[in-house]
Write a protein that holds these residues in place. Structure first.
Motif, short mmCIF file in Angstrom:
data_model
loop_
_atom_site.label_atom_id
_atom_site.label_comp_id
_atom_site.label_asym_id
_atom_site.label_seq_id
_atom_site.Cartn_x
_atom_site.Cartn_y
_atom_site.Cartn_z
N ASN A 114 -8.51 -2.04 -5.53
CA ASN A 114 -8.87 -0.93 -6.13
C ASN A 114 -7.87 0.41 -5.54
O ASN A 114 -7.76 1.30 -6.55
CB ASN A 114 -10.32 -0.64 -5.92
CG ASN A 114 -11.39 -1.35 -6.55
OD1 ASN A 114 -11.09 -1.65 -7.82
ND2 ASN A 114 -12.46 -1.57 -5.88
N LEU A 115 -7.57 0.32 -4.41
CA LEU A 115 -6.63 1.24 -4.01
C LEU A 115 -5.30 1.28 -4.79
O LEU A 115 -4.79 2.46 -5.13
CB LEU A 115 -6.36 1.17 -2.49
CG LEU A 115 -5.85 2.57 -1.70
CD1 LEU A 115 -6.77 3.70 -1.83
CD2 LEU A 115 -5.70 2.16 -0.27
N VAL A 116 -4.84 0.21 -4.71
CA VAL A 116 -3.57 0.15 -5.57
C VAL A 116 -3.66 0.48 -7.02
O VAL A 116 -2.76 1.11 -7.74
CB VAL A 116 -3.13 -1.37 -5.37
CG1 VAL A 116 -2.01 -1.68 -6.59
CG2 VAL A 116 -2.49 -1.76 -4.33
N LYS A 117 -4.84 0.06 -7.72
CA LYS A 117 -4.80 0.43 -8.99
C LYS A 117 -5.27 1.99 -9.22
O LYS A 117 -4.83 2.53 -10.36
CB LYS A 117 -5.93 -0.33 -9.64
CG LYS A 117 -5.67 -1.49 -10.12
CD LYS A 117 -7.00 -2.57 -10.62
CE LYS A 117 -7.81 -1.91 -11.29
NZ LYS A 117 -9.12 -2.61 -11.86
N ALA A 118 -5.92 2.71 -8.36
CA ALA A 118 -6.24 4.02 -8.58
C ALA A 118 -5.19 5.10 -8.04
O ALA A 118 -5.31 6.11 -8.61
CB ALA A 118 -7.73 4.13 -7.48
N THR A 119 -4.11 4.43 -7.44
CA THR A 119 -3.11 5.39 -7.01
C THR A 119 -2.04 5.23 -8.09
O THR A 119 -1.56 4.23 -8.52
CB THR A 119 -2.44 4.74 -5.63
OG1 THR A 119 -3.50 4.64 -4.72
CG2 THR A 119 -1.40 5.81 -5.19
N GLY A 120 -1.61 6.55 -8.64
CA GLY A 120 -0.62 6.74 -9.34
C GLY A 120 0.58 6.82 -9.24
O GLY A 120 0.97 7.07 -7.71
N ASP A 121 1.68 6.31 -9.67
CA ASP A 121 3.14 6.28 -9.36
C ASP A 121 3.76 7.68 -9.58
O ASP A 121 3.37 8.55 -10.51
CB ASP A 121 3.84 5.28 -10.25
CG ASP A 121 3.71 3.87 -10.00
OD1 ASP A 121 3.29 3.91 -8.52
OD2 ASP A 121 3.83 3.17 -10.48
N ARG A 122 4.48 8.14 -8.74
CA ARG A 122 5.25 9.29 -8.83
C ARG A 122 6.60 9.12 -8.59
O ARG A 122 7.22 8.52 -7.75
CB ARG A 122 4.78 10.28 -7.54
CG ARG A 122 3.37 11.14 -8.04
CD ARG A 122 3.11 12.03 -6.86
NE ARG A 122 1.75 12.57 -6.89
CZ ARG A 122 1.13 13.10 -6.13
NH1 ARG A 122 1.89 13.91 -5.12
NH2 ARG A 122 -0.08 13.50 -6.51
#
Length: 64
Positions: free
Chosen positions: A55-63
């Motif tokens: 969930n943490l990987v999916k919820a974090t957007g790429d910048r």
């Protein structure tokens, strides 16, 4: 790489390890000396870590 994504990846890997250890302990393979009831604990903790990491990987957007 983002710190949240890195932490999520670490949690996911720890979750996979916990699930494997719990399953091996439940089956009595690998010399892990746990009873059937005590082998549930690493399995459940592994599941919690695994899903929290995913969930943490999916919820974090790429910048960029």
């Amino acid at each position: 790489m983002n710190q949240k994504r890195t932490f999520g990846t670490i949690l996911t890997v720890l979750g996979i390890v916990g699930i494997i250890i719990g399953a091996l302990a439940f089956l009595g393979v690998g010399g892990i000396g746990l009873s059937k009831m005590n082998s549930i604990v690493p399995f459940v903790v592994g599941l919690i870590f695994f899903f929290a990491g995913i969930n943490l990987v999916k919820a974090t957007g790429d910048r960029a």
